[in-house]
Design a protein around this motif. Structure first.
Motif, mmCIF file in Angstrom:
data_model
loop_
_atom_site.group_PDB
_atom_site.id
_atom_site.type_symbol
_atom_site.label_atom_id
_atom_site.label_comp_id
_atom_site.label_asym_id
_atom_site.label_seq_id
_atom_site.Cartn_x
_atom_site.Cartn_y
_atom_site.Cartn_z
ATOM 1 N N SER A 90 48.013 35.898 36.277
ATOM 2 C CA SER A 90 46.717 35.991 35.611
ATOM 3 C C SER A 90 45.606 35.506 36.524
ATOM 4 O O SER A 90 45.851 35.007 37.627
ATOM 5 C CB SER A 90 46.733 35.184 34.312
ATOM 6 N N SER A 91 44.378 35.600 36.065
ATOM 7 C CA SER A 91 43.211 35.328 36.912
ATOM 8 C C SER A 91 43.211 33.927 37.509
ATOM 9 O O SER A 91 42.731 33.711 38.602
ATOM 10 C CB SER A 91 41.929 35.545 36.103
ATOM 11 N N GLN A 92 43.787 32.971 36.789
ATOM 12 C CA GLN A 92 43.784 31.602 37.302
ATOM 13 C C GLN A 92 44.612 31.490 38.576
ATOM 14 O O GLN A 92 44.257 30.785 39.508
ATOM 15 C CB GLN A 92 44.342 30.631 36.250
ATOM 16 N N ASN A 117 43.465 40.035 40.486
ATOM 17 C CA ASN A 117 43.969 40.270 39.148
ATOM 18 C C ASN A 117 43.551 41.654 38.657
ATOM 19 O O ASN A 117 42.608 42.265 39.171
ATOM 20 C CB ASN A 117 43.490 39.180 38.181
ATOM 21 N N ALA A 132 37.380 42.447 31.681
ATOM 22 C CA ALA A 132 38.264 41.344 31.311
ATOM 23 C C ALA A 132 39.610 41.505 31.985
ATOM 24 O O ALA A 132 40.050 42.621 32.300
ATOM 25 C CB ALA A 132 38.447 41.293 29.785
ATOM 26 N N ASP A 133 40.270 40.387 32.232
ATOM 27 C CA ASP A 133 41.622 40.388 32.776
ATOM 28 C C ASP A 133 42.558 41.090 31.794
ATOM 29 O O ASP A 133 42.405 40.965 30.580
ATOM 30 C CB ASP A 133 42.076 38.935 32.999
ATOM 31 N N ALA A 149 45.439 40.384 30.894
ATOM 32 C CA ALA A 149 46.114 39.426 30.022
ATOM 33 C C ALA A 149 45.254 39.075 28.820
ATOM 34 O O ALA A 149 45.775 38.745 27.747
ATOM 35 C CB ALA A 149 46.471 38.159 30.793
ATOM 36 N N ASP A 150 43.920 39.148 28.963
ATOM 37 C CA ASP A 150 43.011 38.875 27.852
ATOM 38 C C ASP A 150 42.651 40.146 27.095
ATOM 39 O O ASP A 150 42.370 40.107 25.899
ATOM 40 C CB ASP A 150 41.737 38.212 28.367
ATOM 41 N N ALA A 151 42.656 41.280 27.805
ATOM 42 C CA ALA A 151 42.240 42.535 27.183
ATOM 43 C C ALA A 151 43.339 43.163 26.331
ATOM 44 O O ALA A 151 43.068 43.843 25.346
ATOM 45 C CB ALA A 151 41.806 43.524 28.266
ATOM 46 N N SER A 152 44.591 42.931 26.689
ATOM 47 C CA SER A 152 45.705 43.537 25.968
ATOM 48 C C SER A 152 45.956 42.819 24.657
ATOM 49 O O SER A 152 45.836 41.602 24.560
ATOM 50 C CB SER A 152 46.968 43.501 26.833
ATOM 51 N N ASP A 153 46.332 43.591 23.621
ATOM 52 C CA ASP A 153 46.676 42.979 22.340
ATOM 53 C C ASP A 153 48.175 42.709 22.222
ATOM 54 O O ASP A 153 48.668 42.322 21.172
ATOM 55 C CB ASP A 153 46.205 43.850 21.168
ATOM 56 N N LYS A 163 50.853 38.297 28.292
ATOM 57 C CA LYS A 163 50.651 36.900 28.703
ATOM 58 C C LYS A 163 51.966 36.275 29.135
ATOM 59 O O LYS A 163 52.022 35.475 30.075
ATOM 60 C CB LYS A 163 50.024 36.102 27.558
#
Length: 423
Positions: free
Chosen positions: A370-372, A378, A389-390, A392-396, A401
């Protein structure tokens, strides 16, 4: 005599016809450094598991170049200005990105060489070709290094969603027959776009309607690692190869004759570092002569070597009498290792030779950082409103994650029976 017709076409089993796009690319394909990749298998020891996994880095590099051409076309189709010089340079960079791989690709990267990463050698070989070609690769090298002012070109070459990964997943699925690892490369490439980052530089993004394809891509990559790249049988074969090279180096250090090709003999007898490559051109030339055939030829010869350890390990490799393995999600208890060592002692293997017949390690896999952790490469999703958005944040999907978690598997592999007792 040099060919006057450089618009050649390759018939690739994965993509169909691949066209050589320019005279420079043709000359690079013809170069001895690139032709060497015909003699280096893409998947190292995976043929011990999947008999069809015999494709080479040559195949892979051509495929990655083909996908790069498609990616550039997709970005141009969305109004992004990419010059002909940039297009040729980024295709040259991806074509040559694997020049620095040694025999069996990743397997012996830290055994034959002294901690020299293949990307560092790729860069040195590209620089050598650039000198030979009068500076024709200067822009390609900047893109490869990530120093060019348009960073998305480097992302296309080396990132978590680059043409390298796109091709090797496609190609490795095809040749191993592991259909579950199939990715929608065509759709992903069509969904690529550019967006400005905080520094107003173009970054590679994926349109929001491509999220499902990215999710499949990441899941396929995770599956391929455990089912192919880190398969337990491959781990055993790789361990045996590493141990027999260790034994050969030990014998040479003791003054024992260990016949091999001149290039292999050089790297077995010396711990060559990156600084050595940079200051001694003869090392780079010797490396450019080293391939899988050097190792297999040596293994055949060494299987009859007077040293019983070297001969035993080589004979096992030739006859596929592979080590046995124990895998665990937790670090292996000391009692397990001691039990394996006792099994080897009962085979009358002297204590000073035990280390050649047992190997322990950790196999790790994270399908996505992930971005971190990834910082700049990423996978970014671009929504219709312009928000980025990354993945990992954009996917439902909560599983995306989870893919960012590093999974570790601990293992020990060993020679269960003496060669003369194997059936």
């Amino acid at each position: 005599m040099a060919s006057s017709n450089k618009k050649k076409i390759f018939n690739d089993p994965v993509y169909g016809f691949i066209t050589i796009p320019s005279d420079l690319i043709y000359d690079l394909v013809e170069h001895r450094y690139f032709q060497r990749l015909r003699r280096i298998k893409q998947l190292g020891m995976s043929e011990f598991v999947y008999p069809g996994a015999l494709h080479t880095r040559f195949h892979h590099a051509l495929g990655a170049m083909h996908l790069m051409g498609q990616a550039i076309q997709a970005l141009r189709g969305k109004g992004h200005l990419i010059t002909e010089a940039e297009c040729e340079a980024v295709q040259a960079a991806i074509l040559l990105h694997d020049l620095g791989h040694g025999p069996f690709s990743h397997v012996l990267e830290h055994t034959i060489l002294n901690g020299v990463h293949h990307e560092s050698l790729s860069l040195l070989l590209m620089q050598d070709i650039n000198w030979e070609f009068g500076g024709a690769l200067t822009l390609a090298i900047r893109m490869f290094e990530g120093t060019y002012e348009r960073p998305f070109f480097h992302q296309l070459i080396s990132s978590q969603l680059d043409m390298d990964r796109m091709d090797y997943l496609n190609r490795d699925c095809f040749y191993t027959g592991v259909a579950e690892g199939t990715i929608g490369a065509d759709r992903i490439i069509k969904m690529l776009d550019l967006a400005k980052d905080a520094g107003q530089k173009d970054r590679l993004v994926v349109e929001a309607k491509g999220i499902l394809s990215i999710e499949n891509f990441l899941n396929a990559r995770r599956l391929m690692y455990w089912q192919v790249y880190l398969h337990k049988t491959s781990l055993c074969a790789e361990a045996m190869l590493i141990q027999l090279i260790r034994r050969a180096r030990f014998l040479i250090s003791r003054g024992t004759a260990v016949p091999a090709s001149p290039a292999l003999t050089l790297f077995l007898s010396r711990a060559v570092t990156l600084a050595d490559f940079e200051s001694h051109p003869e090392y780079l030339q010797a490396f450019s002569e080293l391939d899988d055939y050097d190792i297999w030829s040596a293994i055949k010869i060494w299987s009859r070597h007077p040293d019983r350890v070297l001969a035993d390990l080589c004979a096992r490799m030739l006859e596929r009498k592979l080590f046995k393995i124990i895998l665990s999600d937790q670090p292996l208890a000391e009692e397990v290792i001691l039990d394996v060592q006792q099994q080897l002692v009962r085979q009358n293997i002297p204590s000073d030779e035990l280390s050649y017949f047992i190997h322990s390690g950790i196999a790790t896999n994270a399908a996505y950082l992930s971005s971190q952790e990834a910082r700049t490469d990423n996978i970014l999703i671009k929504f219709k409103n312009g928000r980025v958005a990354d993945i990992a944040d954009a996917s439902d999907l909560p599983g995306i994650k989870a893919l960012a978690n590093i999974v570790r598997r601990y293992y020990v592999c060993w020679a269960r029976n003496p060669m003369n007792n194997d059936q």
